[in-house]
Design an enzyme around this catalytic site. Structure first.
Site, PDB file in Angstrom:
ATOM      1  N   SER A  52      -2.874  -1.098  -3.525  1.00  0.00           N
ATOM      2  CA  SER A  52      -2.004  -2.219  -3.203  1.00  0.00           C
ATOM      3  C   SER A  52      -1.505  -2.887  -4.487  1.00  0.00           C
ATOM      4  O   SER A  52      -0.940  -2.224  -5.346  1.00  0.00           O
ATOM      5  CB  SER A  52      -2.750  -3.194  -2.280  1.00  0.00           C
TER       6      SER A  52
ATOM      7  N   ASP B  98      -0.171   0.753   3.060  1.00  0.00           N
ATOM      8  CA  ASP B  98      -1.172   0.158   2.165  1.00  0.00           C
ATOM      9  C   ASP B  98      -2.501   0.909   2.146  1.00  0.00           C
ATOM     10  O   ASP B  98      -3.124   1.152   3.179  1.00  0.00           O
ATOM     11  CB  ASP B  98      -1.413  -1.293   2.591  1.00  0.00           C
TER      12      ASP B  98
END
Length: 351
Positions: free
Chosen positions: A57, A171
């Site tokens: 991320s 993600d």
């Protein structure tokens, strides 16, 4: 008195960098990820340069910029952010598969990273992403750096997923929030992990319902709504702002609900994975009062990242030093040899 990073530089010596392959696992945490910049700059100032970086991320964003030689660029970008500029980067996409298209952010990344390939970077780098549909964990260690970074930070429901090598990814924090295992698999002998959520969430305790009845709702203790930072806007833009970031009365907006829910899941997964594969050193910046959307607080976050390194630097240096192969300075004893031929005498056996 707490030792500063600069003061600790002389303590590191050459041992810290001699013969030990160092891995750095940068975890996810939305705006709190700017603390990674402070961590990297502090380690660099102390002479500790990771051979391998794995990021998830926002950790992939900062780690990718560092590995490509653009840490100063991402730092400059972060320090210049204001609430108004943040909102300007959000290209809302109400008809797609994410609230934010992400093209404006992609264009900004392209400006610095361009067509850089991961395999050509000076520091070995891997971004972690999750495949939609299967939940498979993908380690993106080849191909275009911008695509890998975008896939790793594509928060479900907020950013559009990214197609990489024919697969739709989002993600990586859903599967590996702090990618210690990636660093080890790539050959790191000493792994430093950065946990951005160490003191942010509770420890998963159960809060029972009170025995007595009560009226009214508790005031929601949440991060400041966007309206608390800037005066409320009017028209469609204002409506989006209130719906997504909150109305300013304490009630969370759509994005806060989604990101907080995601962050709780991420925290539980991180604890489970770190219990099974703990890092050699854990750097945990103190970020309890930093909201997930406080991207405009880069100065504080970078400083706190550096402070977290300073607290751990002595221990990290000592452990790296103990793992450094030592040469035996004493000359080994050499066996004496003779150039004369060896005669083997065979005595006859008496009968």
């Amino acid at each position: 008195m707490e030792r500063t990073t600069v003061d600790a530089v002389e303590m590191v010596g050459s041992a810290a960098m001699a013969g030990v392959k160092i891995g750095l696992a940068l975890g996810g945490g939305a705006a709190r990820g700017w603390a990674h910049i402070g961590v990297l700059k502090a380690l660099q100032a102390a002479g500790i340069r990771p051979d391998i970086i794995a990021g998830t991320s926002i950790g992939a964003v900062v780690g990718g910029c560092y590995s490509s030689g653009h840490l100063d660029d991402i730092e400059g970008f972060a320090r210049e952010l204001t609430p108004r500029r943040i909102f300007g980067y959000l290209d809302f996409n109400l008809k797609g598969n994410g609230l934010i298209g992400g093209q404006k952010l992609c264009d900004r990344l392209d400006r610095h990273l361009g067509d850089k390939l991961i395999e050509d970077l000076d520091t070995r780098f891997t971004a972690v992403a999750t495949e939609i549909g299967t939940g498979h964990e993908h380690w993106l260690s080849r191909g275009k750096l911008v695509d890998a970074v975008r896939a790793s930070y594509a928060l479900p429901g907020i950013f559009k997923p990214v197609r990489v090598n024919g697969r739709w990814l989002f993600d990586g924090a859903l599967v590996n929030p702090i990618p210690v295992s990636v660093c080890r698999a790539l050959g790191a002998r000493y792994v430093i992990a950065v946990n951005l959520n160490f003191d942010v969430l509770g420890r998963g305790s159960v809060v029972p319902t009170p025995d007595e009845d009560y009226e009214g709702d508790e005031e929601l203790q949440d991060e400041p709504a966007f309206d608390a930072i800037e005066p409320p806007a009017r028209g469609v833009r204002g409506l989006l702002q209130r719906q997504i970031f909150g109305r300013g009365d304490g009630a969370p907006g759509i994005s806060t609900v989604m990101v907080d829910a995601f962050n709780i899941v991420q925290d539980r997964i991180a604890r489970s994975r770190l219990a099974g594969d703990p890092p050699d050193a854990m750097i945990s910046p103190r970020l309890q009062d930093i909201g997930l959307f406080d991207f405009h607080r880069a100065d504080e976050l970078i400083s706190r990242g550096a402070q977290a390194v300073a607290r751990q630097l002595d221990d990290i240096t000592r452990e790296i030093d103990t793992r450094t192969p030592r040469r035996n300075l004493a000359a080994p004893a050499q066996a004496t040899t003779s150039s004369a031929p060896v005669k083997i005498l065979i005595q006859p056996v008496a009968k």
